[in-house]
Design a protein around this motif. Structure first.
Motif, PDB file in Angstrom:
ATOM      1  N   GLU A   1       0.843  -1.188   0.000  1.00  0.00           N
ATOM      2  CA  GLU A   1       0.000   0.000   0.000  1.00  0.00           C
ATOM      3  C   GLU A   1       0.885   1.247   0.000  1.00  0.00           C
ATOM      4  OE1 GLU A   1      -2.296   0.616   3.549  1.00  0.00           O
ATOM      5  OE2 GLU A   1      -0.719  -0.106   4.880  1.00  0.00           O
TER       6      GLU A   1
ATOM      7  N   VAL B   1       0.119  -7.321  -2.490  1.00  0.00           N
ATOM      8  CA  VAL B   1      -0.271  -6.050  -3.091  1.00  0.00           C
ATOM      9  C   VAL B   1      -1.771  -5.840  -2.883  1.00  0.00           C
ATOM     10  CG1 VAL B   1      -0.634  -4.890  -5.310  1.00  0.00           C
ATOM     11  CG2 VAL B   1       1.555  -6.022  -4.826  1.00  0.00           C
ATOM     12  N   ASN B   2      -2.133  -4.675  -2.374  1.00  0.00           N
ATOM     13  CA  ASN B   2      -3.539  -4.313  -2.208  1.00  0.00           C
ATOM     14  C   ASN B   2      -3.807  -3.094  -3.080  1.00  0.00           C
ATOM     15  OD1 ASN B   2      -6.086  -3.416  -1.366  1.00  0.00           O
ATOM     16  ND2 ASN B   2      -5.756  -4.082   0.749  1.00  0.00           N
ATOM     17  N   GLN B   3      -4.317  -3.337  -4.265  1.00  0.00           N
ATOM     18  CA  GLN B   3      -4.515  -2.242  -5.210  1.00  0.00           C
ATOM     19  C   GLN B   3      -5.526  -1.234  -4.702  1.00  0.00           C
ATOM     20  OE1 GLN B   3      -5.384  -4.135  -8.985  1.00  0.00           O
ATOM     21  NE2 GLN B   3      -3.206  -4.408  -9.435  1.00  0.00           N
TER      22      GLN B   3
ATOM     23  N   GLY C   1      -3.741   1.480  -2.964  1.00  0.00           N
ATOM     24  CA  GLY C   1      -2.653   2.111  -3.694  1.00  0.00           C
ATOM     25  C   GLY C   1      -1.480   1.205  -3.974  1.00  0.00           C
ATOM     26  N   GLY C   2      -1.621  -0.083  -3.653  1.00  0.00           N
ATOM     27  CA  GLY C   2      -0.535  -1.014  -3.888  1.00  0.00           C
ATOM     28  C   GLY C   2      -0.342  -1.333  -5.357  1.00  0.00           C
ATOM     29  N   GLY C   3       0.792  -1.943  -5.656  1.00  0.00           N
ATOM     30  CA  GLY C   3       1.125  -2.309  -7.020  1.00  0.00           C
ATOM     31  C   GLY C   3       2.628  -2.398  -7.173  1.00  0.00           C
ATOM     32  N   LYS C   4       3.103  -2.549  -8.386  1.00  0.00           N
ATOM     33  CA  LYS C   4       4.535  -2.570  -8.663  1.00  0.00           C
ATOM     34  C   LYS C   4       4.912  -1.260  -9.348  1.00  0.00           C
ATOM     35  CE  LYS C   4       5.138  -7.570  -8.839  1.00  0.00           C
ATOM     36  NZ  LYS C   4       5.649  -8.729  -9.613  1.00  0.00           N
TER      37      LYS C   4
END
Length: 231
Positions: free
Chosen positions: A7, A48-50, A53-56
């Motif tokens: 996040e 990852v919790n999109q 705001g998570g992501g790569k």
């Protein structure tokens, strides 16, 4: 390089010396300590919790997201499970004050070789780049010691957060004697209550208050963000 973030969010820092400072938080996925040890861990770092705001993201993308923030905190989980130099360079190069929060269980070879901290001063560290050149940079390191912590990382800490009672009931958690010894060596040491996930435990807070009253060399860090209901 793309870093996997569980996040990311903007919020006032709720702990330690920078309590109240607006900060951009970057929470990396993964933790080598894990929730089997920290059985009452209050953070979600496993994936990852999109929605949060998570992501790569590349370092440049993280810098762009941080926007006008003056402070960026790289946290976890355990951020030093990864080589975060590229991210540190990008954030510092954009004029941001970089903070790293760690369990103290990992001593990266690229951090403060030779341990020349007295000459560097608080909040400055040597980061060795891929070519072996040491860069003296503004970097704030917070160590919240977990079982298996390394005294070499304690020595590098700009502040130490001692969790009163630890975040688990197994062996190896730092004690009051450890916290007092670190303070006696000149470290800024905070006593932080073992709180519930979304709110402050009145019992743990009372214990932390009593501890700092009896041992004024320690400072209180009550996790202000849980009073404010911010992340």
């Amino acid at each position: 390089m793309r870093y996997p973030l569980a996040e990311r969010f903007h919020a006032p820092q709720g702990e330690g010396l920078f309590t109240g400072a607006q900060m951009a938080f970057v929470r990396l996925v993964g933790c080598s300590v894990g929730k089997r040890t920290c059985t009452v861990c209050d953070t979600d770092f496993e994936a990852v919790n999109q929605a949060l705001g998570g992501g790569k993201f590349t370092p440049d993308e993280i810098v762009q997201w941080a926007g006008t923030a003056r402070h960026v905190c790289i946290t976890g989980g355990e951020p030093l499970d990864r080589d975060i130099r590229e991210l540190i360079y990008a954030l510092a190069g954009a004029g941001l004050h970089v903070h790293v929060e760690t369990s103290g269980t990992i001593l990266p070879a690229w951090l403060d070789p030779g341990l020349v901290l007295p000459e560097l001063g608080p909040g400055r560290h040597i980061v060795v780049d891929e070519n072996g050149a040491g860069i003296n940079m503004r970097l704030w390191i917070t160590v919240s010691p977990k079982p298996g912590w390394r005294e070499e990382m304690i020595a590098r800490a700009d502040e130490i957060k001692w969790i009163v009672g630890g975040l688990g009931d197994g062996p190896g958690w730092p004690t009051l004697d450890d916290a007092k010894a670190w303070a006696a060596r000149g470290h800024v040491v905070y006593a932080q209550p073992r709180n519930e996930r979304d709110q402050v435990s009145s019992v743990a807070l009372s214990e932390a208050l009593a501890t700092t009253a009896a041992h004024p060399e320690l400072r209180l860090s009550p996790q202000v963000h849980k009073f404010l209901r911010t992340r």
